[in-house]
Design a protein around this motif. Structure first.
Motif, PDB file in Angstrom:
ATOM      1  N   PHE A   1       0.814  -1.218   0.000  1.00  0.00           N
ATOM      2  CA  PHE A   1       0.000   0.000   0.000  1.00  0.00           C
ATOM      3  C   PHE A   1       0.848   1.270   0.000  1.00  0.00           C
ATOM      4  CE2 PHE A   1      -3.171  -3.089   0.999  1.00  0.00           C
ATOM      5  CZ  PHE A   1      -4.372  -2.551   0.563  1.00  0.00           C
TER       6      PHE A   1
ATOM      7  N   ALA B   1      -6.144   1.551   4.668  1.00  0.00           N
ATOM      8  CA  ALA B   1      -6.919   0.841   3.645  1.00  0.00           C
ATOM      9  C   ALA B   1      -8.387   1.227   3.751  1.00  0.00           C
ATOM     10  CB  ALA B   1      -6.765  -0.670   3.837  1.00  0.00           C
ATOM     11  N   ASP B   2      -9.067   1.302   2.601  1.00  0.00           N
ATOM     12  CA  ASP B   2     -10.490   1.629   2.627  1.00  0.00           C
ATOM     13  C   ASP B   2     -11.317   0.382   2.948  1.00  0.00           C
ATOM     14  OD1 ASP B   2     -10.928   0.128   0.233  1.00  0.00           O
ATOM     15  OD2 ASP B   2     -10.543   1.888  -1.011  1.00  0.00           O
TER      16      ASP B   2
ATOM     17  N   ARG C   1     -13.429  -1.505   1.270  1.00  0.00           N
ATOM     18  CA  ARG C   1     -13.371  -2.605   0.294  1.00  0.00           C
ATOM     19  C   ARG C   1     -12.048  -3.355   0.421  1.00  0.00           C
ATOM     20  NH1 ARG C   1     -11.485  -3.351  -5.081  1.00  0.00           N
ATOM     21  NH2 ARG C   1     -10.492  -1.301  -4.985  1.00  0.00           N
ATOM     22  N   GLU C   2     -10.972  -2.634   0.570  1.00  0.00           N
ATOM     23  CA  GLU C   2      -9.659  -3.272   0.724  1.00  0.00           C
ATOM     24  C   GLU C   2      -9.581  -4.042   2.033  1.00  0.00           C
ATOM     25  OE1 GLU C   2      -7.037   0.040  -1.771  1.00  0.00           O
ATOM     26  OE2 GLU C   2      -7.555   0.384   0.344  1.00  0.00           O
TER      27      GLU C   2
ATOM     28  N   ALA D   1     -11.388  -7.369   1.706  1.00  0.00           N
ATOM     29  CA  ALA D   1     -10.605  -8.322   0.917  1.00  0.00           C
ATOM     30  C   ALA D   1      -9.420  -8.847   1.723  1.00  0.00           C
ATOM     31  CB  ALA D   1     -10.114  -7.661  -0.369  1.00  0.00           C
TER      32      ALA D   1
ATOM     33  N   THR E   1      -9.682  -9.228  -5.968  1.00  0.00           N
ATOM     34  CA  THR E   1     -10.766  -8.241  -5.884  1.00  0.00           C
ATOM     35  C   THR E   1     -10.247  -6.828  -5.642  1.00  0.00           C
ATOM     36  OG1 THR E   1     -11.122  -8.542  -3.494  1.00  0.00           O
ATOM     37  CG2 THR E   1     -12.336 -10.012  -4.983  1.00  0.00           C
ATOM     38  N   ILE E   2      -8.992  -6.713  -5.214  1.00  0.00           N
ATOM     39  CA  ILE E   2      -8.412  -5.378  -5.015  1.00  0.00           C
ATOM     40  C   ILE E   2      -7.154  -5.203  -5.876  1.00  0.00           C
ATOM     41  CG2 ILE E   2      -9.369  -4.905  -2.734  1.00  0.00           C
ATOM     42  CD1 ILE E   2      -6.742  -5.921  -1.500  1.00  0.00           C
ATOM     43  N   GLU E   3      -7.091  -5.982  -6.936  1.00  0.00           N
ATOM     44  CA  GLU E   3      -6.009  -5.864  -7.930  1.00  0.00           C
ATOM     45  C   GLU E   3      -4.621  -5.991  -7.315  1.00  0.00           C
ATOM     46  OE1 GLU E   3      -8.443  -3.042  -7.865  1.00  0.00           O
ATOM     47  OE2 GLU E   3      -9.631  -4.560  -8.922  1.00  0.00           O
ATOM     48  N   LYS E   4      -4.472  -6.944  -6.376  1.00  0.00           N
ATOM     49  CA  LYS E   4      -3.168  -7.161  -5.761  1.00  0.00           C
ATOM     50  C   LYS E   4      -2.757  -8.636  -5.821  1.00  0.00           C
ATOM     51  CE  LYS E   4      -3.154  -3.080  -2.828  1.00  0.00           C
ATOM     52  NZ  LYS E   4      -2.165  -2.379  -3.658  1.00  0.00           N
TER      53      LYS E   4
END
Length: 294
Positions: free
Chosen positions: A60, A198-199, A201-202, A205, A274-277
């Motif tokens: 992050f 982190a938000d 959604r993050e 996940a 789902t969080i592009e990681k």
């Protein structure tokens, strides 16, 4: 271990190890107690939990120094739990990380007190840190207490003891290890997420990722207990079978445990997608935990 994880650990492990010792050695602690505490900290280990916390910060874009006090507090609690787990009243083990266990070297009473001291030092270190706001400290301390105490690791440890000599259902085994093993792993991810801002959604996940990692870690531990030797593990192999404990291989067969491992590995990677990681450091750590050899 992937080159990415190997490089990350090589760069950051010496920093964590130095901070672990400095934070204790720099205090006016009774010398025998200090030696006992440092003995178990210097026995080494994979430092998976602090490395995972720092890996979240890395993913992050948060400076790793921000997580150092929490990472060390986490390792203090993990080390205390190992000292107490090895005691004659618990697992009664003479070997830990390839060295004689704390109570073998210092005696039972000192080992108990060293564990107690490491546990409480974890909370002092976070509370005294200048790197966190008052609000962050409250959140971190509450989450750590829940993860390490009766609602987490300690509760899971007792459930595990009560299950010895019994054949438990798979769902109950998963509950045991979600607390005993998974709670501190989950803390490492969520504490990193908190410090990285982190938000929602993050955070959701990463929670799913952390929960899958907790199961993965225990499944692989159980697999290694029946497939590796003591030299490879750095602790006594075959203890679960000797204690007649329910494990993933004993409930599912070794083949079934390997399939279960694959399923949870896929869940961990799916959460990251789902969080592009799913192509970064956290994915590499999931691979490492899944396929580690000790």
């Amino acid at each position: 271990m992937s080159e990415q994880v190997k490089s990350f650990i090589a760069n950051n492990l010496p920093v964590v190890d130095a901070h672990l010792i400095h934070a204790i050695d720099n205090q006016d602690i009774v010398e025998t107690l200090k030696k006992s505490m440092i003995y178990s900290l210097e026995a080494g280990g994979k430092r998976v939990r602090p490395m995972l916390l720092l890996a979240v910060l890395e993913e992050f874009g948060t400076p790793l120094e921000k997580g150092l006090d929490v990472a060390c507090a986490l390792e203090y609690i993990h080390t205390y739990s190992l000292i107490h787990d090895d005691l004659p009243a618990m697992d009664n083990d003479d070997l830990r990380r390839g060295k004689p266990t704390n109570h073998v070297v210092f005696g039972e009473a000192t080992a108990i007190l060293a564990g107690d001291a490491l546990l409480t030092e974890a909370f002092r270190l976070i509370a005294a840190s200048s790197d966190y706001s008052a609000e962050q400290k409250v959140e971190l301390l509450q989450l750590l207490a829940e993860s390490a105490g009766a609602l987490g690791m300690v509760g899971g440890q007792l459930m595990d003891m009560e299950a010895e000599g019994k054949r438990v259902e798979l769902e109950h085994l998963q509950t045991i290890h979600a607390n005993k093993t998974g709670a501190l792993l989950r803390f490492s991810i969520l504490a990193g997420a908190l410090l990285a801002n982190a938000d929602q959604r993050e955070l959701q996940a990463l929670t799913r990722y952390a929960e899958a990692l907790g199961v993965l870690f225990q499944i692989q531990d159980d697999i290694l207990d029946v497939t590796a030797d003591s030299d490879q593990l750095g602790k006594t192999a075959g203890k679960d079978e000797a204690a007649n404990k329910s494990t993933y291989p004993s409930l599912l067969t070794l083949e079934g445990a390997l399939k279960e491992r694959t399923q949870y590995h896929e869940q961990a990677i799916g959460a990251l997608q789902t969080i592009e990681k799913a192509d970064g450091l956290l994915k590499s750590f999931a691979d490492y935990i899944t396929f580690r050899e000790n």
